[in-house]
Enzyme design. Structure first.
Site, PDB file in Angstrom:
ATOM      1  N   ASP A 145       0.407  -0.787  -0.179  1.00 47.45           N
ATOM      2  CA  ASP A 145      -0.518   0.281  -0.163  1.00 47.45           C
ATOM      3  C   ASP A 145       1.314   1.547  -0.042  1.00 47.45           C
ATOM      4  O   ASP A 145       2.205   1.425   0.380  1.00 47.45           O
ATOM      5  CB  ASP A 145      -0.645   0.076   1.341  1.00 47.45           C
ATOM      6  CG  ASP A 145      -1.962  -1.182   1.353  1.00 47.45           C
ATOM      7  OD1 ASP A 145      -2.411  -1.476   0.019  1.00 47.45           O
ATOM      8  OD2 ASP A 145      -2.500  -1.712   2.489  1.00 47.45           O
TER       9      ASP A 145
ATOM     10  N   TYR B  74       8.554  -9.029   7.061  1.00 57.53           N
ATOM     11  CA  TYR B  74       7.824  -7.610   7.550  1.00 57.53           C
ATOM     12  C   TYR B  74       8.491  -7.179   8.523  1.00 57.53           C
ATOM     13  O   TYR B  74       8.350  -8.400   9.565  1.00 57.53           O
ATOM     14  CB  TYR B  74       6.063  -7.513   7.369  1.00 57.53           C
ATOM     15  CG  TYR B  74       5.972  -7.452   5.684  1.00 57.53           C
ATOM     16  CD1 TYR B  74       5.692  -5.647   4.974  1.00 57.53           C
ATOM     17  CD2 TYR B  74       5.384  -8.659   5.652  1.00 57.53           C
ATOM     18  CE1 TYR B  74       5.275  -6.304   3.392  1.00 57.53           C
ATOM     19  CE2 TYR B  74       4.514  -8.258   4.280  1.00 57.53           C
ATOM     20  CZ  TYR B  74       4.820  -7.220   3.272  1.00 57.53           C
ATOM     21  OH  TYR B  74       4.156  -7.597   2.086  1.00 57.53           O
TER      22      TYR B  74
END
Length: 244
Positions: free
Chosen positions: A52, A110
């Site tokens: 995003d 992540y």
């Protein structure tokens, strides 16, 4: 035809995410423009993750098909002369034709960075999430253990996902703390839409005492989105590694 694999890092601050859009600036859009400039071909790139806007990457993987005669390892240097300053190709190579950056992936890691202090934050805000209320990091670490393994993570997914199943396997989940900087690492075979950011929001609730540590298992098993934490801002999130 040849298949070229790229490892890319980027600062996501001024991008509207990875995926190409007609009007907005995206990482994929900039990359494909650079490929066109050096090869003369309109190539479609495949990305390992559809990050995003505001999310960063140290090792996004992409691939594209080309008829160019440029050696695989030379694409790194050539593309970097055409890319904006907030994107860099750190490695390029020719790979087998069946390699696909997304579908060949076996997992991703992540990280999410929090600065935990009461005072306002003026430096590096685009790379961290500022939490003013003191966090109980030991409870947050204990909560990480509840998420490890194969679970249905429906409670940690934002609406709008096209995922066929909400079951995922988290392989690693741990926290490192250095003074007021808390860094959270999570790796899994795949992630649902906003899954990492919602899990981090849940950890923050545990750290502040809003959510009890003993309730974590029930939150996971119940699968009710409103019981999990907020979807934290994208700026603290970094794609660290993709596994193949």
């Amino acid at each position: 035809m040849r298949n070229i694999k790229l490892i890319i890092e980027f600062d996501g601050t001024n991008f509207c995410g990875w995926q190409r859009q007609i009007k907005d600036r995206t990482v994929q859009g900039c990359l494909e423009k650079a490929i066109l400039k050096i090869t003369g071909e309109k190539s479609l790139t495949n990305g390992s993750s559809r990050t995003d806007g505001g999310v960063h990457a140290k090792a996004m993987v992409a691939n594209f098909i080309t008829n160019s005669s440029i050696p695989g390892e030379k694409f790194r240097e050539a593309l970097n002369t055409k890319l904006p300053d907030d994107i860099a190709v750190i490695k390029s190579e020719e790979v087998d034709m069946d390699f696909h950056a997304r579908y060949s992936s076996k997992g991703k890691m992540y990280s999410y960075t929090i600065v935990n202090r009461y005072e306002k934050l003026s430096f590096g805000k685009q790379y961290v999430h500022h939490v003013r209320k003191e966090l109980n990091v030991e409870d947050m670490k204990k909560a990480c253990e509840c998420f490890i393994g194969k679970h249905d993570f429906k409670a940690f997914m934002s609406p709008g996902s096209s995922a066929k199943t909400t079951v995922r396997t988290i392989q690693e989940f741990y926290i490192e703390k250095n003074e007021d900087v808390i860094k959270i690492f999570i790796s899994a075979d795949g992630f649902l839409y906003n899954m990492v950011r919602i899990i981090v929001g849940t950890l923050i609730n545990i750290g502040t005492g809003k959510t009890k540590l003993e309730d974590v298992d029930n939150i996971i098993n119940d699968g009710i989105r409103k019981r999990s934490g907020m979807c934290v801002p994208p700026n603290g999130l970094v794609l660290e590694k993709v596994f193949y």
